[in-house]
Design a protein around this motif. Sequence first.
Motif, PDB file in Angstrom:
ATOM      1  N   ILE A 144       0.850  -1.188   0.000  1.00 22.38           N
ATOM      2  CA  ILE A 144       0.000   0.000   0.000  1.00 22.38           C
ATOM      3  C   ILE A 144       0.889   1.242   0.000  1.00 22.38           C
ATOM      4  O   ILE A 144       1.670   1.459   0.934  1.00 22.38           O
ATOM      5  N   SER A 145       0.768   2.069  -1.023  1.00 24.46           N
ATOM      6  CA  SER A 145       1.619   3.260  -1.120  1.00 24.46           C
ATOM      7  C   SER A 145       0.979   4.490  -0.490  1.00 24.46           C
ATOM      8  O   SER A 145       1.659   5.457  -0.154  1.00 24.46           O
ATOM      9  N   SER A 146      -0.344   4.465  -0.314  1.00 20.98           N
ATOM     10  CA  SER A 146      -1.055   5.583   0.312  1.00 20.98           C
ATOM     11  C   SER A 146      -2.415   5.090   0.791  1.00 20.98           C
ATOM     12  O   SER A 146      -3.078   4.322   0.090  1.00 20.98           O
ATOM     13  N   CYS A 147      -2.825   5.518   1.995  1.00 23.05           N
ATOM     14  CA  CYS A 147      -4.114   5.041   2.517  1.00 23.05           C
ATOM     15  C   CYS A 147      -4.846   6.133   3.285  1.00 23.05           C
ATOM     16  O   CYS A 147      -4.245   7.107   3.741  1.00 23.05           O
ATOM     17  N   ILE A 148      -6.156   5.938   3.401  1.00 14.97           N
ATOM     18  CA  ILE A 148      -6.969   6.690   4.350  1.00 14.97           C
ATOM     19  C   ILE A 148      -6.952   5.856   5.622  1.00 14.97           C
ATOM     20  O   ILE A 148      -7.437   4.721   5.637  1.00 14.97           O
ATOM     21  N   PHE A 149      -6.342   6.387   6.662  1.00 16.94           N
ATOM     22  CA  PHE A 149      -6.154   5.617   7.901  1.00 16.94           C
ATOM     23  C   PHE A 149      -7.211   6.034   8.919  1.00 16.94           C
ATOM     24  O   PHE A 149      -7.263   7.189   9.330  1.00 16.94           O
ATOM     25  N   VAL A 150      -8.076   5.088   9.303  1.00 15.42           N
ATOM     26  CA  VAL A 150      -9.111   5.345  10.306  1.00 15.42           C
ATOM     27  C   VAL A 150      -8.650   4.688  11.604  1.00 15.42           C
ATOM     28  O   VAL A 150      -8.619   3.469  11.720  1.00 15.42           O
ATOM     29  N   GLY A 151      -8.267   5.524  12.570  1.00 16.75           N
ATOM     30  CA  GLY A 151      -7.733   4.996  13.821  1.00 16.75           C
ATOM     31  C   GLY A 151      -8.629   5.324  14.994  1.00 16.75           C
ATOM     32  O   GLY A 151      -8.996   6.481  15.202  1.00 16.75           O
ATOM     33  N   HIS A 152      -8.980   4.291  15.764  1.00 13.92           N
ATOM     34  CA  HIS A 152      -9.799   4.501  16.955  1.00 13.92           C
ATOM     35  C   HIS A 152      -8.923   4.531  18.197  1.00 13.92           C
ATOM     36  O   HIS A 152      -8.073   3.658  18.387  1.00 13.92           O
ATOM     37  N   SER A 153      -9.131   5.535  19.042  1.00 16.12           N
ATOM     38  CA  SER A 153      -8.469   5.626  20.344  1.00 16.12           C
ATOM     39  C   SER A 153      -6.946   5.551  20.200  1.00 16.12           C
ATOM     40  O   SER A 153      -6.350   6.379  19.517  1.00 16.12           O
ATOM     41  N   MET A 154      -6.298   4.544  20.784  1.00 14.12           N
ATOM     42  CA  MET A 154      -4.839   4.467  20.709  1.00 14.12           C
ATOM     43  C   MET A 154      -4.341   4.427  19.266  1.00 14.12           C
ATOM     44  O   MET A 154      -3.273   4.950  18.956  1.00 14.12           O
ATOM     45  N   SER A 155      -5.123   3.833  18.379  1.00 15.09           N
ATOM     46  CA  SER A 155      -4.680   3.712  16.983  1.00 15.09           C
ATOM     47  C   SER A 155      -4.718   5.039  16.235  1.00 15.09           C
ATOM     48  O   SER A 155      -4.035   5.204  15.224  1.00 15.09           O
ATOM     49  N   ALA A 156      -5.504   6.003  16.712  1.00  7.91           N
ATOM     50  CA  ALA A 156      -5.456   7.336  16.112  1.00  7.91           C
ATOM     51  C   ALA A 156      -4.069   7.928  16.310  1.00  7.91           C
ATOM     52  O   ALA A 156      -3.480   8.513  15.402  1.00  7.91           O
ATOM     53  N   MET A 157      -3.528   7.730  17.526  1.00  9.39           N
ATOM     54  CA  MET A 157      -2.188   8.238  17.829  1.00  9.39           C
ATOM     55  C   MET A 157      -1.110   7.375  17.173  1.00  9.39           C
ATOM     56  O   MET A 157      -0.063   7.875  16.763  1.00  9.39           O
TER      57      MET A 157
END
Length: 269
Positions: A85-98
């Motif tokens: 994956i060279s580029s993504c839309i990253f959806v992070g919840h809680s700790m994963s946002a950081m």
Amino acid sequence: MGVVEAHNVKILGSGDQTVVLAHGFGTDQSVWKHLVPHLVEDYKVVVYDNMGAGTTNPEYFDFDRYATIDGFAYDVIGILEEIGISSCIFVGHSMSAMIGAVASVARPDLFYKIIMISASPRYVNTVDYFGGFEHEELEQLFEAIQSNFKAWCSGFAPLAVGGDMESVAVQEFSRTLFNMRPDIAMSVAQTIFLSDLRPLLCHVVVPCHIIQSKKDLAVPVVVSEYLHQNLGGKSIVEIMSTDGHLPQLSSPDVVVPVLLRHVRFDIAA
């Protein structure tokens, strides 16, 4: 074992853009079950489990590596590299946002934008910052995890989700939380609650969408505004009418349309 197998990575759907869904503490990739069906027709969707989740092999959990958020961030970079994956839309919840924010500082090229749900750069209050917790409260939390993990899970789940023990969302979170090995849960909880990522925020130049429940046991609403003011790139904030730290699980009817809108909408546009 490869990164993909160790983190139970699944690639679903197809599309020109890739959406990566990253879960928070005490859950696993199943927390996205309400959102995934709405994404797979238009996007390539990547789900995975953070190391330490009950669905991962506890033997792979390195207590030194995961004593900081950096260890989890390098896992994300490793996953994206391994699956190409060279580029993504990253959806992070809680700790994963950081986790996503930290990873984006090291490799901004991998992140088109980050959607942060229930995110906090620091949980402990200071003279000039309100994170929601005093040090003494966190010491009590760690003591409770250590002394009787099962009892702590039963008490923490309804508080975090914002519902009673009878609710499906609370039962689901209780299940995934209790699936964690107690010593690993303790370690990850300490990493999250004792971290201070505020100095890093100015280096996050990827566009960020900050999404927050109006009432959240773990993250006061003012933290979302703090992120907005201190991130290094463009950002936008949306406060939802939901209660609880896991709104994608407890209020999917409200949260799924909000997340879909933020996936499709670009701040820069």
